[in-house]
Design a protein around this motif. Structure first.
Motif, PDB file in Angstrom:
ATOM      1  N   VAL A 348     -15.352  44.091  -2.573  1.00 16.55           N
ATOM      2  CA  VAL A 348     -14.362  44.555  -3.546  1.00 16.55           C
ATOM      3  C   VAL A 348     -14.361  43.635  -4.753  1.00 16.55           C
ATOM      4  O   VAL A 348     -14.272  42.406  -4.603  1.00 16.55           O
ATOM      5  N   CYS A 349     -14.442  44.193  -5.936  1.00 13.00           N
ATOM      6  CA  CYS A 349     -14.323  43.375  -7.147  1.00 13.00           C
ATOM      7  C   CYS A 349     -12.839  43.175  -7.474  1.00 13.00           C
ATOM      8  O   CYS A 349     -11.961  43.665  -6.762  1.00 13.00           O
ATOM      9  N   ALA A 350     -12.559  42.460  -8.551  1.00 12.62           N
ATOM     10  CA  ALA A 350     -11.170  42.157  -8.911  1.00 12.62           C
ATOM     11  C   ALA A 350     -10.363  43.419  -9.186  1.00 12.62           C
ATOM     12  O   ALA A 350      -9.185  43.512  -8.859  1.00 12.62           O
ATOM     13  N   GLY A 351     -10.991  44.408  -9.810  1.00 10.80           N
ATOM     14  CA  GLY A 351     -10.336  45.690 -10.044  1.00 10.80           C
ATOM     15  C   GLY A 351      -9.418  45.715 -11.242  1.00 10.80           C
ATOM     16  O   GLY A 351      -9.205  44.706 -11.926  1.00 10.80           O
ATOM     17  N   ALA A 352      -8.860  46.890 -11.496  1.00 13.10           N
ATOM     18  CA  ALA A 352      -7.968  47.071 -12.643  1.00 13.10           C
ATOM     19  C   ALA A 352      -6.765  46.147 -12.527  1.00 13.10           C
ATOM     20  O   ALA A 352      -6.223  45.928 -11.446  1.00 13.10           O
ATOM     21  N   GLY A 353      -6.358  45.609 -13.667  1.00 10.81           N
ATOM     22  CA  GLY A 353      -5.268  44.656 -13.710  1.00 10.81           C
ATOM     23  C   GLY A 353      -5.756  43.226 -13.733  1.00 10.81           C
ATOM     24  O   GLY A 353      -5.086  42.340 -14.273  1.00 10.81           O
ATOM     25  N   ALA A 354      -6.940  43.006 -13.135  1.00 12.00           N
ATOM     26  CA  ALA A 354      -7.533  41.677 -13.162  1.00 12.00           C
ATOM     27  C   ALA A 354      -8.787  41.644 -14.021  1.00 12.00           C
ATOM     28  O   ALA A 354      -9.157  40.596 -14.516  1.00 12.00           O
ATOM     29  N   CYS A 355      -9.424  42.790 -14.187  1.00  8.31           N
ATOM     30  CA  CYS A 355     -10.643  42.854 -14.991  1.00  8.31           C
ATOM     31  C   CYS A 355     -10.513  43.988 -15.990  1.00  8.31           C
ATOM     32  O   CYS A 355     -10.206  45.127 -15.611  1.00  8.31           O
ATOM     33  N   ALA A 356     -10.779  43.687 -17.247  1.00 10.18           N
ATOM     34  CA  ALA A 356     -10.620  44.682 -18.307  1.00 10.18           C
ATOM     35  C   ALA A 356     -11.637  45.800 -18.208  1.00 10.18           C
ATOM     36  O   ALA A 356     -11.448  46.880 -18.780  1.00 10.18           O
ATOM     37  N   SER A 357     -12.737  45.572 -17.469  1.00  7.47           N
ATOM     38  CA  SER A 357     -13.778  46.601 -17.353  1.00  7.47           C
ATOM     39  C   SER A 357     -13.503  47.602 -16.239  1.00  7.47           C
ATOM     40  O   SER A 357     -14.141  48.654 -16.186  1.00  7.47           O
ATOM     41  N   ALA A 358     -12.600  47.267 -15.325  1.00  3.00           N
ATOM     42  CA  ALA A 358     -12.379  48.094 -14.141  1.00  3.00           C
ATOM     43  C   ALA A 358     -11.529  49.317 -14.456  1.00  3.00           C
ATOM     44  O   ALA A 358     -10.566  49.242 -15.227  1.00  3.00           O
ATOM     45  N   PHE A 359     -11.862  50.429 -13.796  1.00  4.09           N
ATOM     46  CA  PHE A 359     -11.140  51.686 -14.006  1.00  4.09           C
ATOM     47  C   PHE A 359     -10.134  51.990 -12.898  1.00  4.09           C
ATOM     48  O   PHE A 359      -9.360  52.940 -13.027  1.00  4.09           O
ATOM     49  N   TYR A 360     -10.155  51.212 -11.795  1.00  7.54           N
ATOM     50  CA  TYR A 360      -9.175  51.505 -10.740  1.00  7.54           C
ATOM     51  C   TYR A 360      -8.846  50.239  -9.965  1.00  7.54           C
ATOM     52  O   TYR A 360      -9.546  49.216 -10.060  1.00  7.54           O
ATOM     53  N   ALA A 361      -7.759  50.304  -9.203  1.00 10.92           N
ATOM     54  CA  ALA A 361      -7.289  49.162  -8.415  1.00 10.92           C
ATOM     55  C   ALA A 361      -8.087  49.105  -7.117  1.00 10.92           C
ATOM     56  O   ALA A 361      -7.772  49.780  -6.133  1.00 10.92           O
ATOM     57  N   THR A 362      -9.123  48.313  -7.110  1.00 11.57           N
ATOM     58  CA  THR A 362     -10.058  48.301  -5.989  1.00 11.57           C
ATOM     59  C   THR A 362      -9.436  47.767  -4.701  1.00 11.57           C
ATOM     60  O   THR A 362      -9.773  48.237  -3.611  1.00 11.57           O
ATOM     61  N   LYS A 363      -8.555  46.787  -4.799  1.00 17.90           N
ATOM     62  CA  LYS A 363      -7.976  46.219  -3.581  1.00 17.90           C
ATOM     63  C   LYS A 363      -7.033  47.201  -2.899  1.00 17.90           C
ATOM     64  O   LYS A 363      -6.951  47.259  -1.667  1.00 17.90           O
TER      65      LYS A 363
END
Length: 470
Positions: A348-363
């Motif tokens: 799992v990557c950092a996800g939305a909220g932690a990374c500006a590139s992410a499109f969804y909350a991975t955790k």
């Protein structure tokens, strides 16, 4: 090839062992360059501030150093500490104003980040009684040789060299541009198998060399890559030409991959020594939890922490009974403590909220996966939840990758986050999609078959059909 390029190659003397046409050793240059790794001197902007990645020059950190690092992470950032898939430490949430303080605190703690070409060795190098040789010795010699080059080579920012002396916790699953793997000859001597591109299972083996020959060969491979600019990677070297040069056609059939052992758990190191392997839940933990855990581990006798691949950390210095007690306590501070924990097979990557590139909350999606798709997490495969196509948490291929996209998610089968998805699902459909893939496995798995074997037998079309029916 242009005449100018050929002249440059000849001037750099790309011969590996004697005369060889280096122009034939490089194929097409990659079409896309990957960005440089974030560091203290060049942090990366993310959704929660600046991110710094640390790869210390020492094999591990003392308990005191790790405590100082956690305190600095909370003082100058948001306190979140991550261990990457390759075993690097990441600190999150810094600002431009707080970076000088972080750098100062890191230096005061005696933590010196590695610079230059990335050279990775197994986390238990020098301690593992099962290793063939201590890889750190060859790595140190190679670093010296690279540092002595004049002029310095301009190489791809994420180019990686793996030097693996074998042992219980090897680096076979780590992707490398250039790989040296220790092996035993028929006369019980140590030899180094040179390979390029991929993991130990997929790398292209070139030759079996002595330590001295290995260093020379790696240097010349780096020179060959440098000629073609900062985009060239190990996979772009011409394997056929190199094998012909080494005149060892049989070496290409060598199997350099060893049996997999999870870093999570208690690992004997001979005598009364052992290593306790833990994994922060989904690779991320807060400084306050780390500090509380370190106090318990230190009281029990721990003296060193080493980070390890698969988002793991290894605690050294504990006796067996103390290790069991610390292992039990670790679960209260956000660590996964069992090798068979289903979450160990979710990257799992950092996800939305932690990374500006992410499109969804991975955790959050990972929590849903654990709840909705237990059949998928039998340990036979890895599922990668990537907020975007960069695939930071797991650059290699996974059986299933869920990639964030502007309108929802892409589903990749047997590929990486940058691969073309076989299907797209909407923003509100992820939970249902996970449940459908889980049902597909549950309804079709035969006795004795793993999830990976089941999905391989059913094929990509079955997954796509299940998603479309849903």
């Amino acid at each position: 090839m242009a005449m100018a390029d050929r002249q440059i190659i000849e001037e750099h003397d790309i011969s590996l062992r004697g005369d060889v046409d280096a122009a034939a050793c490089v194929s097409n240059v990659p079409s896309m360059a990957r960005g440089a790794c974030p560091s203290l001197s060049a942090p990366m902007i993310t959704g929660d501030g600046l991110l710094v990645r640390l790869h210390p020059t020492t094999p591990g950190l003392t308990i005191g150093q790790f405590r100082s690092l956690a305190q600095a992470a909370e003082r100058h950032g948001n306190g979140l500490i991550e261990i990457t898939a390759r075993g690097n430490l990441q600190l999150r949430g810094m600002t431009a104003q707080s970076m000088p303080g972080l750098a100062a605190d890191t230096a005061d703690a005696g933590i010196i980040p590695e610079t230059g070409v990335t050279i990775e060795v197994p986390p238990l190098s020098g301690l593992d009684p099962a290793e063939i040789t201590d890889a750190r010795n060859l790595a140190a010699l190679l670093r010296q040789q690279i540092a002595a080059l004049d002029p310095q080579l301009e190489l791809a920012p994420k180019l990686t060299i793996v030097i693996d002396g074998g042992g219980r916790l090897n680096l076979d699953a780590i992707t490398a541009d250039i790989r040296l793997k220790a092996a035993r000859t028929a006369g019980n001597l140590t030899t180094w198998v040179l390979a390029i591109g991929g993991t130990a299972q997929t790398a292209k083996v070139l030759a079996s060399l002595s330590a001295e020959q290995s260093i020379s060969a790696v240097i010349e491979l780096l020179k060959a890559l440098a000629v073609f600019g900062p985009r060239a990677r190990g996979r772009d070297l011409d394997v056929g030409s190199l094998r012909t040069h080494y005149q060892s056609p049989d070496v290409s059939a060598l199997d350099i991959a060893d049996q997999y052992v999870s870093p999570i758990g208690i690992h004997p190191l001979g005598g009364d020594r052992l290593s306790l392997g833990l994994r922060p839940s989904f690779g991320q933990i807060h400084a306050r939890d780390i500090l509380n855990f370190l106090a318990i581990a230190e009281d029990a006798g721990a003296h060193e922490i080493r980070s390890a691949p698969e988002h793991a950390m290894l605690v050294l210095g504990l006796g067996f009974e103390a290790a069991k007690a610390v292992q039990s306590a670790a679960a209260d501070y956000g660590f996964r403590t069992r090798a068979d924990d289903p979450s160990n097979h979710v990257d799992v990557c950092a996800g939305a909220g932690a990374c500006a590139s992410a499109f969804y909350a991975t955790k959050a999606a990972a929590a849903d996966l654990l709840d909705l798709a237990p059949e998928l997490l039998d340990g036979s495969l890895t599922i990668h939840l990537s907020g975007c196509r960069k695939g930071c948490a797991h650059p290699a291929n996974s059986a299933i990758t869920i990639v964030g996209a502007p309108m929802g998610y892409g589903v990749v089968v047997n590929g990486s986050a940058s691969s073309e998805p076989v299907a797209y699902i909407g923003k509100e459909e992820l939970k249902f999609a996970l449940a459908e893939i889980n049902s597909l496995v549950r309804n079709n798995k035969v006795a004795g078959e793993s999830t990976k074997e089941c999905l391989t037998r059913l094929g990509t079309d079955a997954i796509v059909t299940a998603l479309r029916q849903g």
